[in-house]
Motif scaffolding. Structure first.
Motif, PDB file in Angstrom:
ATOM      1  N   GLY A  20       2.134   2.226  -3.405  1.00  0.00           N
ATOM      2  CA  GLY A  20       1.217   2.714  -4.422  1.00  0.00           C
ATOM      3  C   GLY A  20       0.068   1.812  -4.792  1.00  0.00           C
ATOM      4  O   GLY A  20      -0.794   2.206  -5.583  1.00  0.00           O
ATOM      5  N   SER A  21      -0.003   0.596  -4.259  1.00  0.00           N
ATOM      6  CA  SER A  21      -1.142  -0.273  -4.568  1.00  0.00           C
ATOM      7  C   SER A  21      -2.407   0.287  -3.932  1.00  0.00           C
ATOM      8  O   SER A  21      -2.402   0.668  -2.758  1.00  0.00           O
ATOM      9  CB  SER A  21      -0.885  -1.695  -4.053  1.00  0.00           C
ATOM     10  N   THR A  22      -3.480   0.308  -4.691  1.00  0.00           N
ATOM     11  CA  THR A  22      -4.750   0.827  -4.172  1.00  0.00           C
ATOM     12  C   THR A  22      -5.909  -0.133  -4.416  1.00  0.00           C
ATOM     13  O   THR A  22      -7.002   0.095  -3.888  1.00  0.00           O
ATOM     14  CB  THR A  22      -5.097   2.181  -4.822  1.00  0.00           C
ATOM     15  N   THR A  23      -5.696  -1.174  -5.200  1.00  0.00           N
ATOM     16  CA  THR A  23      -6.760  -2.126  -5.482  1.00  0.00           C
ATOM     17  C   THR A  23      -6.414  -3.486  -4.892  1.00  0.00           C
ATOM     18  O   THR A  23      -5.234  -3.815  -4.703  1.00  0.00           O
ATOM     19  CB  THR A  23      -6.990  -2.285  -6.993  1.00  0.00           C
ATOM     20  N   ARG A  81      -0.245   5.647   6.871  1.00  0.00           N
ATOM     21  CA  ARG A  81       0.880   6.307   6.203  1.00  0.00           C
ATOM     22  C   ARG A  81       2.051   6.523   7.155  1.00  0.00           C
ATOM     23  O   ARG A  81       3.203   6.522   6.735  1.00  0.00           O
ATOM     24  CB  ARG A  81       0.420   7.632   5.587  1.00  0.00           C
ATOM     25  N   GLU A 101      -7.449   2.068   0.941  1.00  0.00           N
ATOM     26  CA  GLU A 101      -6.855   3.393   1.118  1.00  0.00           C
ATOM     27  C   GLU A 101      -6.192   3.476   2.489  1.00  0.00           C
ATOM     28  O   GLU A 101      -6.814   3.166   3.512  1.00  0.00           O
ATOM     29  CB  GLU A 101      -7.954   4.459   0.997  1.00  0.00           C
ATOM     30  N   VAL A 135      -6.343   1.292   7.547  1.00  0.00           N
ATOM     31  CA  VAL A 135      -6.817   1.419   6.169  1.00  0.00           C
ATOM     32  C   VAL A 135      -8.320   1.650   6.169  1.00  0.00           C
ATOM     33  O   VAL A 135      -9.010   1.398   7.163  1.00  0.00           O
ATOM     34  CB  VAL A 135      -6.502   0.157   5.322  1.00  0.00           C
ATOM     35  N   LEU A 141       0.830  -1.202   0.000  1.00  0.00           N
ATOM     36  CA  LEU A 141       0.000   0.000   0.000  1.00  0.00           C
ATOM     37  C   LEU A 141       0.866   1.254   0.000  1.00  0.00           C
ATOM     38  O   LEU A 141       0.565   2.237  -0.695  1.00  0.00           O
ATOM     39  CB  LEU A 141      -0.927  -0.009   1.213  1.00  0.00           C
ATOM     40  N   ARG A 147     -11.020  -1.856  -3.247  1.00  0.00           N
ATOM     41  CA  ARG A 147     -10.130  -0.702  -3.191  1.00  0.00           C
ATOM     42  C   ARG A 147      -9.721  -0.479  -1.749  1.00  0.00           C
ATOM     43  O   ARG A 147     -10.528  -0.620  -0.837  1.00  0.00           O
ATOM     44  CB  ARG A 147     -10.817   0.538  -3.766  1.00  0.00           C
TER      45      ARG A 147
END
Length: 231
Positions: free
Chosen positions: A31-34, A81, A75, A63, A28, A73
């Motif tokens: 950059g992975s979002t799916t 983060r 996030e 998340v 994640l 999806r």
């Protein structure tokens, strides 16, 4: 797992210490979002276990899942983060103190996926070109291509029918050794562990475009004098 301790380290480990969880967070953060993209980065993980781990991260506020029951999806939240520092430090520690990966740890899809993610696209040509990899031994397909341009860096097992900037013949282990910083490009080329074919600029472009991974500096610091584990 519950440790039943007040210590913040114990409480945090209850969330991120389960097998595979930090690798999910790594995907994640990169950059992975799916769901399919996360799954591609953890190919040894079952779909059911991946969903379970994502739900645990969702409950902990790491998340946000869309939709919650069977996410397609994913996030990262602010809390998620902030785990970037933890993941990066763990990677630096592993590069500094642990021996090279074992042969069975290597997978061409994962290695080229990681390489493509760390390529500095600003040094790539404007129009897409391909780099053809021919692995002399590999647990998966032996022929791969990297499609490279300032807009895209991605591996594929299908010939993209683009102008070929170079061909690289090597073992999967030799490429991993160079990219992870256990040896350098020039040494591997001199020993013919890696052979680059193409125009006269091919060697320089390969070193500039592909480079080494973000943790190779930690490895170099170990080689400069810090003790290492024997392999």
């Amino acid at each position: 797992m519950r440790y039943e301790q007040h210590c913040p380290i114990a409480l945090a480990t209850e969330v991120v210490g389960e097998p595979w969880t930090l690798l999910i967070v790594r995907e994640l953060l990169r950059g992975s979002t799916t769901f399919p993209d996360v799954a591609a980065g953890v190919p040894g993980m079952s779909t059911g276990l991946l969903i379970k781990r994502l739900r645990t991260l969702g409950t902990a506020g790491v998340v946000v899942l869309h939709p919650p029951n069977r996410p397609q999806r994913v996030e990262l939240t602010e809390a998620g983060r902030e785990l970037a520092a933890v993941v990066e430090q763990l990677g630096s520690w592993g590069a500094r103190w642990l021996p090279p990966p074992r042969h069975n740890d290597l997978d061409p899809a994962l290695l080229l996926r990681d390489m493509s993610r760390e390529i500095d696209r600003s040094v790539l040509p404007d129009k897409a070109v391909s780099v053809h990899f021919r692995f002399t031994e590999s647990p998966g397909p032996r022929w791969w291509w990297l499609v490279l341009s300032r807009d895209l860096a991605a591996p594929t097992i299908h010939d993209p029918r683009l102008p070929q900037a170079m061909r690289i013949d090597c073992t999967l282990g030799a490429l991993a050794q160079v990219w992870l910083g256990h040896t350098d490009w020039l040494e591997a080329l001199r020993d013919k562990a890696i052979v680059i074919s193409g125009p006269r600029s091919a060697v320089r472009e390969a070193i500039t475009w592909l480079g080494t991974n973000r943790f190779s500096g930690s490895r170099n610091a170990t080689d400069a004098g810090a003790p290492t584990l024997s392999s």
